[in-house]
Structures are given as structure tokens and as C-alpha cells.
Design a protein around this motif. Structure first.
Motif, PDB file in Angstrom:
ATOM      1  N   ARG A  31       0.978  -1.328  -0.022  1.00  0.00           N
ATOM      2  CA  ARG A  31      -0.440   0.067  -0.254  1.00  0.00           C
ATOM      3  C   ARG A  31       0.988   1.642   0.026  1.00  0.00           C
ATOM      4  NH1 ARG A  31      -5.124  -2.038   3.788  1.00  0.00           N
ATOM      5  NH2 ARG A  31      -5.860  -3.414   2.505  1.00  0.00           N
ATOM      6  N   ILE A  32       2.073   1.016   0.307  1.00  0.00           N
ATOM      7  CA  ILE A  32       3.092   2.214   0.788  1.00  0.00           C
ATOM      8  C   ILE A  32       3.546   2.460  -1.046  1.00  0.00           C
ATOM      9  CG2 ILE A  32       4.913   3.365   1.623  1.00  0.00           C
ATOM     10  CD1 ILE A  32       4.385   2.309   4.376  1.00  0.00           C
ATOM     11  N   LEU A  33       4.146   1.257  -1.222  1.00  0.00           N
ATOM     12  CA  LEU A  33       4.534   1.211  -2.821  1.00  0.00           C
ATOM     13  C   LEU A  33       3.644   1.937  -4.526  1.00  0.00           C
ATOM     14  CD1 LEU A  33       6.521  -1.991  -2.655  1.00  0.00           C
ATOM     15  CD2 LEU A  33       7.443   0.249  -2.299  1.00  0.00           C
ATOM     16  N   LYS A  34       2.722   1.805  -3.315  1.00  0.00           N
ATOM     17  CA  LYS A  34       1.154   2.243  -4.279  1.00  0.00           C
ATOM     18  C   LYS A  34       1.318   3.733  -4.835  1.00  0.00           C
ATOM     19  CE  LYS A  34      -2.155   2.172  -6.700  1.00  0.00           C
ATOM     20  NZ  LYS A  34      -2.853   1.201  -8.132  1.00  0.00           N
ATOM     21  N   LEU A  35       1.604   4.391  -3.690  1.00  0.00           N
ATOM     22  CA  LEU A  35       1.726   5.443  -4.176  1.00  0.00           C
ATOM     23  C   LEU A  35       2.786   6.502  -4.990  1.00  0.00           C
ATOM     24  CD1 LEU A  35       2.762   6.959  -0.296  1.00  0.00           C
ATOM     25  CD2 LEU A  35       0.827   8.035  -1.723  1.00  0.00           C
ATOM     26  N   SER A  36       4.232   5.279  -5.610  1.00  0.00           N
ATOM     27  CA  SER A  36       5.260   5.215  -6.407  1.00  0.00           C
ATOM     28  C   SER A  36       3.772   5.249  -7.956  1.00  0.00           C
ATOM     29  CB  SER A  36       6.246   4.588  -5.835  1.00  0.00           C
ATOM     30  OG  SER A  36       6.729   4.714  -5.532  1.00  0.00           O
ATOM     31  N   GLU A  37       3.128   4.175  -7.570  1.00  0.00           N
ATOM     32  CA  GLU A  37       2.963   3.978  -8.699  1.00  0.00           C
ATOM     33  C   GLU A  37       1.835   5.074  -9.257  1.00  0.00           C
ATOM     34  OE1 GLU A  37      -0.708   1.180 -10.990  1.00  0.00           O
ATOM     35  OE2 GLU A  37      -0.984   0.889  -8.460  1.00  0.00           O
ATOM     36  N   GLU A  38       1.154   5.216  -8.497  1.00  0.00           N
ATOM     37  CA  GLU A  38       0.115   6.155  -8.497  1.00  0.00           C
ATOM     38  C   GLU A  38       1.238   8.301  -8.938  1.00  0.00           C
ATOM     39  OE1 GLU A  38      -2.803   6.359  -9.408  1.00  0.00           O
ATOM     40  OE2 GLU A  38      -3.330   4.346  -7.761  1.00  0.00           O
ATOM     41  N   VAL A  39       1.994   8.320  -8.184  1.00  0.00           N
ATOM     42  CA  VAL A  39       2.951   9.096  -8.363  1.00  0.00           C
ATOM     43  C   VAL A  39       3.412   8.897 -10.182  1.00  0.00           C
ATOM     44  CG1 VAL A  39       4.606  11.164  -8.543  1.00  0.00           C
ATOM     45  CG2 VAL A  39       3.541  10.506  -6.259  1.00  0.00           C
ATOM     46  N   GLY A  40       3.800   8.111 -10.536  1.00  0.00           N
ATOM     47  CA  GLY A  40       4.329   7.563 -11.770  1.00  0.00           C
ATOM     48  C   GLY A  40       2.861   7.864 -12.708  1.00  0.00           C
ATOM     49  N   GLU A  41       1.615   7.955 -12.710  1.00  0.00           N
ATOM     50  CA  GLU A  41       0.098   7.831 -13.342  1.00  0.00           C
ATOM     51  C   GLU A  41       0.692   9.638 -13.227  1.00  0.00           C
ATOM     52  OE1 GLU A  41      -2.930   6.134 -11.928  1.00  0.00           O
ATOM     53  OE2 GLU A  41      -1.076   3.532 -12.124  1.00  0.00           O
ATOM     54  N   VAL A  42       0.771  10.385 -12.662  1.00  0.00           N
ATOM     55  CA  VAL A  42       0.513  12.031 -12.835  1.00  0.00           C
ATOM     56  C   VAL A  42       1.582  11.929 -13.711  1.00  0.00           C
ATOM     57  CG1 VAL A  42       1.403  13.557 -11.754  1.00  0.00           C
ATOM     58  CG2 VAL A  42       0.195  12.453 -10.291  1.00  0.00           C
ATOM     59  N   GLY A  43       3.035  11.358 -13.223  1.00  0.00           N
ATOM     60  CA  GLY A  43       4.287  11.984 -14.674  1.00  0.00           C
ATOM     61  C   GLY A  43       3.298  11.622 -16.298  1.00  0.00           C
ATOM     62  N   LEU A  69      -4.165  12.975  -9.239  1.00  0.00           N
ATOM     63  CA  LEU A  69      -3.650  13.824  -8.278  1.00  0.00           C
ATOM     64  C   LEU A  69      -4.013  13.125  -6.892  1.00  0.00           C
ATOM     65  CD1 LEU A  69      -2.387  17.163  -9.290  1.00  0.00           C
ATOM     66  CD2 LEU A  69      -1.281  15.275  -8.131  1.00  0.00           C
ATOM     67  N   CYS A  70      -4.609  13.359  -7.349  1.00  0.00           N
ATOM     68  CA  CYS A  70      -6.550  12.809  -6.382  1.00  0.00           C
ATOM     69  C   CYS A  70      -6.163  11.489  -5.981  1.00  0.00           C
ATOM     70  CB  CYS A  70      -7.668  12.849  -6.782  1.00  0.00           C
ATOM     71  SG  CYS A  70      -8.373  14.723  -7.256  1.00  0.00           S
ATOM     72  N   ASP A  71      -5.836  10.724  -6.851  1.00  0.00           N
ATOM     73  CA  ASP A  71      -5.672   9.151  -6.541  1.00  0.00           C
ATOM     74  C   ASP A  71      -4.281   9.386  -5.776  1.00  0.00           C
ATOM     75  OD1 ASP A  71      -7.984   8.594  -8.085  1.00  0.00           O
ATOM     76  OD2 ASP A  71      -7.057   7.857  -9.487  1.00  0.00           O
ATOM     77  N   VAL A  72      -3.109  10.284  -5.979  1.00  0.00           N
ATOM     78  CA  VAL A  72      -2.078   9.362  -5.259  1.00  0.00           C
ATOM     79  C   VAL A  72      -2.971   9.791  -3.988  1.00  0.00           C
ATOM     80  CG1 VAL A  72      -0.431  10.923  -4.589  1.00  0.00           C
ATOM     81  CG2 VAL A  72      -0.624  10.744  -6.958  1.00  0.00           C
ATOM     82  N   VAL A  73      -3.495  11.592  -3.040  1.00  0.00           N
ATOM     83  CA  VAL A  73      -3.951  11.483  -2.214  1.00  0.00           C
ATOM     84  C   VAL A  73      -4.995  10.587  -1.867  1.00  0.00           C
ATOM     85  CG1 VAL A  73      -5.693  13.289  -0.680  1.00  0.00           C
ATOM     86  CG2 VAL A  73      -3.586  13.691  -2.761  1.00  0.00           C
ATOM     87  N   PHE A  74      -5.807   9.731  -2.219  1.00  0.00           N
ATOM     88  CA  PHE A  74      -6.036   8.537  -1.955  1.00  0.00           C
ATOM     89  C   PHE A  74      -5.393   7.352  -1.227  1.00  0.00           C
ATOM     90  CE2 PHE A  74      -9.793   9.499  -5.305  1.00  0.00           C
ATOM     91  CZ  PHE A  74     -10.446  10.588  -4.359  1.00  0.00           C
TER      92      PHE A  74
END
Length: 112
Positions: A31-43, A69-74
Motif C-alpha cells: 500500500r505504501i509502494l502504491k504511491l509510487s505507481e500513482e505518482v508515475g501516473e501523474v507524470g 493527483l487525487c488518486d495519489v492523495v487517496f
């Protein structure tokens, strides 16, 4: 922060916990690593919104960037709630700290 947000986060965490086939430590890590995936999607959305990939051109809108960006926050809130049942308090305390630090940086030097 709106209590409805924390209710939604609690529901998401409960749903993810129910669906998980992993151990608690593995689930926490992922769940912590999921943040990296979501930040990549922002990029990727920013690259797509600006057309910076000449092979693909414009593939996203700035609204897509907002959604990512909302997905990153979630994802961050879910990860935080996974780490502690008191996520709302931890978040509120950290927000207060950041606000105080930010306000202090805006004060004239003779007031500090």
C-alpha cells in the motif's frame, strides 16, 4: 479534514483488507509502494497533457492530471490508515506542524 473522507478511507481499507491474500506486513508495504505507481501516473498524465512525447502527442488533459493527483492523495490516506487506526489525528497534527512551519517562514526576520 471532512470526516466523510476518513469514513471513505476506512471503508476502502476494510475492503482491501477483506480482499487481501497477503500477510499484514506485505499488505502494508504494497500500500505504501502504491504511491509510487500513482505518482508515475501523474507524470504520465503531465507528459500526455503537454504533448512531450512526439510519438504520441497530446494524450491527456489537465483534468486527467487532477484526477491522477487525487488518486495519489487517496493512496496516501489509505497507506497512512493502514499504518495507524488514528490516521486522522496523525494527519491533523502533521498539517498543523506544516502550517506552523510555513507561517514561521513568512514572518519578517525581526518578528522571529
Amino acid at each position: 479534514m471532512d470526516s466523510r473522507i476518513w469514513e471513505s478511507v476506512d471503508h476502502m481499507v476494510a475492503w482491501l483488507d477483506d480482499e487481501s491474500r497477503l500477510s499484514a506486513p506485505e499488505e502494508r508495504l504494497l500500500r505504501i509502494l502504491k504511491l509510487s505507481e500513482e505518482v508515475g501516473e501523474v507524470g504520465a498524465a503531465v507528459i500526455g497533457a503537454t504533448g512531450q512525447n512526439p510519438r504520441k502527442g497530446v494524450t491527456h488533459s489537465w483534468e486527467d492530471v487532477q484526477h491522477e493527483l487525487c488518486d495519489v492523495v487517496f493512496s496516501a490516506l489509505v497507506a497512512l490508515r493502514t499504518l495507524t487506526p488514528d490516521a486522522s489525528r496523525v494527519f491533523a497534527e502533521r498539517l498543523a506542524y506544516v502550517e506552523q512551519r510555513s507561517a514561521a517562514s513568512r514572518r519578517p526576520a525581526d518578528e522571529a
